[in-house]
Design a protein around this motif. Structure first.
Motif, mmCIF file in Angstrom:
data_model
loop_
_atom_site.group_PDB
_atom_site.id
_atom_site.type_symbol
_atom_site.label_atom_id
_atom_site.label_comp_id
_atom_site.label_asym_id
_atom_site.label_seq_id
_atom_site.Cartn_x
_atom_site.Cartn_y
_atom_site.Cartn_z
ATOM 1 N N GLY A 20 -29.571 37.593 2.900
ATOM 2 C CA GLY A 20 -28.954 37.591 1.572
ATOM 3 C C GLY A 20 -29.040 36.261 0.841
ATOM 4 O O GLY A 20 -28.523 36.126 -0.261
ATOM 5 N N GLY B 217 -31.568 34.962 -0.575
ATOM 6 C CA GLY B 217 -32.419 35.043 -1.771
ATOM 7 C C GLY B 217 -33.895 34.820 -1.490
ATOM 8 O O GLY B 217 -34.699 34.699 -2.419
ATOM 9 N N LYS B 218 -34.278 34.814 -0.231
ATOM 10 C CA LYS B 218 -35.672 34.529 0.144
ATOM 11 C C LYS B 218 -36.626 35.629 -0.333
ATOM 12 O O LYS B 218 -37.626 35.346 -0.991
ATOM 13 C CB LYS B 218 -35.794 34.379 1.677
ATOM 14 C CG LYS B 218 -34.815 33.386 2.287
ATOM 15 C CD LYS B 218 -34.946 33.313 3.790
ATOM 16 C CE LYS B 218 -34.686 34.620 4.535
ATOM 17 N NZ LYS B 218 -33.269 35.094 4.475
ATOM 18 N N SER B 219 -36.298 36.880 0.011
ATOM 19 C CA SER B 219 -37.198 37.976 -0.389
ATOM 20 C C SER B 219 -37.253 38.113 -1.898
ATOM 21 O O SER B 219 -38.311 38.407 -2.465
ATOM 22 C CB SER B 219 -36.731 39.309 0.207
ATOM 23 O OG SER B 219 -36.860 39.283 1.595
ATOM 24 N N SER B 220 -36.134 37.893 -2.561
ATOM 25 C CA SER B 220 -36.122 37.989 -4.029
ATOM 26 C C SER B 220 -37.054 36.935 -4.626
ATOM 27 O O SER B 220 -37.750 37.191 -5.608
ATOM 28 C CB SER B 220 -34.702 37.792 -4.566
ATOM 29 O OG SER B 220 -33.859 38.781 -4.043
HETATM 30 N N1 LIG Z 1 -32.662 45.719 -5.115
HETATM 31 C C1 LIG Z 1 -31.501 45.075 -5.052
HETATM 32 N N2 LIG Z 1 -30.433 45.501 -5.765
HETATM 33 C C2 LIG Z 1 -29.263 44.843 -5.735
HETATM 34 N N3 LIG Z 1 -29.047 43.706 -5.018
HETATM 35 C C3 LIG Z 1 -30.068 43.245 -4.289
HETATM 36 C C4 LIG Z 1 -31.348 43.892 -4.266
HETATM 37 N N4 LIG Z 1 -32.175 43.197 -3.467
HETATM 38 C C5 LIG Z 1 -31.442 42.150 -2.999
HETATM 39 N N5 LIG Z 1 -30.195 42.185 -3.492
HETATM 40 C C6 LIG Z 1 -29.134 41.209 -3.241
HETATM 41 O O1 LIG Z 1 -29.645 39.932 -3.606
HETATM 42 C C7 LIG Z 1 -29.204 38.940 -2.682
HETATM 43 C C8 LIG Z 1 -30.415 38.252 -2.088
HETATM 44 O O2 LIG Z 1 -31.158 39.198 -1.320
HETATM 45 P P1 LIG Z 1 -32.569 38.866 -0.669
HETATM 46 O O3 LIG Z 1 -33.083 40.131 -0.052
HETATM 47 O O4 LIG Z 1 -33.414 38.177 -1.635
HETATM 48 O O5 LIG Z 1 -32.150 37.852 0.475
HETATM 49 P P2 LIG Z 1 -32.921 37.406 1.764
HETATM 50 O O6 LIG Z 1 -32.631 35.974 1.938
HETATM 51 O O7 LIG Z 1 -34.347 37.813 1.676
HETATM 52 O O8 LIG Z 1 -32.212 38.221 2.904
HETATM 53 P P3 LIG Z 1 -32.820 39.218 3.986
HETATM 54 O O9 LIG Z 1 -33.302 38.347 5.065
HETATM 55 O O10 LIG Z 1 -31.630 40.039 4.385
HETATM 56 O O11 LIG Z 1 -33.878 40.022 3.293
HETATM 57 C C9 LIG Z 1 -28.341 39.661 -1.656
HETATM 58 O O12 LIG Z 1 -26.998 39.523 -2.076
HETATM 59 C C10 LIG Z 1 -28.798 41.090 -1.759
HETATM 60 O O13 LIG Z 1 -27.761 41.989 -1.413
#
Ligand SMILES: Nc1ncnc2c1ncn2[C@@H]1O[C@H](COP(=O)(O)OP(=O)(O)OP(=O)(O)O)[C@@H](O)[C@H]1O
Length: 239
Positions: A37, A39-42
């Motif tokens: 969560g 924000g890496k994948s985003s």
């Molecule tokens: N499609 C979506 N709709 C709503 N919220 C989202 C969506 N995708 C991600 N989020 C939220 O955005 C925030 C960042 O998520 P993200 O997936 O970018 O994190 P991450 O670091 O990649 O974590 P992970 O390792 O779990 O994938 C989190 O709070 C997540 O719940």
């Protein structure tokens, strides 16, 4: 090579990425770390153009790709291997690889050469070229996903948790492969939960927390930090 300025990604009221800046030099392996969560994948999806950024700019070798569509970003030389791997299970290994060549579909001869290069680099794919992708092991599917991205002849590869769900020995093979790709000059942005292994092959690392970059440095500098307690939540981190 890649320049990200003030990147913001929101999902409605959720601010997943809050104005981050970073760059990646040609041939560099930059690792993006952080708890679930963070924000890496985003961040990765926004660079690939599959998630619209709410603000910020993106440049690749001086070309402004801010707000560009995924296809334009792919044409500029950025390829993505998503967390979900996304191989087409009913299609053969060869057909999956051919799909990866869509950018250069008229260059039949070039694609043939590329295919043979990839078969040489990924022998299990060569052996199973006519087998349905869905019958491959998890590690082989990950190899296929990476090889398919390489069919587009990218300059920059975005990898989202390539070791996820793989047995330790297989995940080691995937890390060795990524290190090899880097040594051949490919720029790589790598998201990984397997912090120790990722830092062993990375040049630099960024640590994200709640949508912001909270720590950055060379892989050796970041490896010296107590990441587990401070930034990675419950993630195990044997540094
Ligand atoms: N499609 C979506 N709709 C709503 N919220 C989202 C969506 N995708 C991600 N989020 C939220 O955005 C925030 C960042 O998520 P993200 O997936 O970018 O994190 P991450 O670091 O990649 O974590 P992970 O390792 O779990 O994938 C989190 O709070 C997540 O719940």
């Amino acid at each position: 090579m890649l320049e990200v300025q003030g990147l913001q990604v929101s999902y409605g009221a959720v601010k997943a990425v809050r104005g981050i800046h970073f760059h990646l030099k040609a041939g560099e392996l930059l690792c993006l770390l952080g708890a679930n969560g963070a924000g890496k994948s985003s961040t990765l999806k926004a660079i690939a153009g599959v998630q619209k950024a709410s603000n910020g700019s993106l440049w690749l070798d001086g070309q402004d790709l801010s707000g560009a569509r995924p296809e334009q970003i792919a044409r500029a030389g950025i390829a993505v291997v998503p967390e979900t791997r996304d191989v087409f299970p009913d299609m053969s290994v060869l057909e999956n690889l051919q799909l990866g060549a869509w950018l250069h579909r008229r260059d039949t001869a070039g694609n043939k050469v590329r295919l043979e290069e990839l078969y040489a680099r990924f022998p299990p794919l060569a052996q199973r070229r006519h087998q349905a992708a869905g019958t491959l092991s998890g590690g082989e599917q990950q190899m296929l996903s990476i090889a398919r991205a390489l069919m587009s002849r990218p300059r920059l590869l975005l990898l989202d948790e390539p070791s996820l769900g793989l047995a330790p020995a297989i995940s080691q093979q995937i890390f060795a492969l990524i290190a090899q790709l880097k040594s051949q000059g490919l720029g790589i942005l790598l998201i990984e939960q397997n912090v120790q292994q990722a830092l062993q092959i990375a040049d630099r690392a960024l640590v994200m927390r709640l949508g912001q970059i909270v720590l950055q440095g060379t892989a050796a500098e970041v490896a010296q930090q107590n990441l587990s307690a401070q930034y990675l939540g419950e993630q195990p981190c044997n540094l």
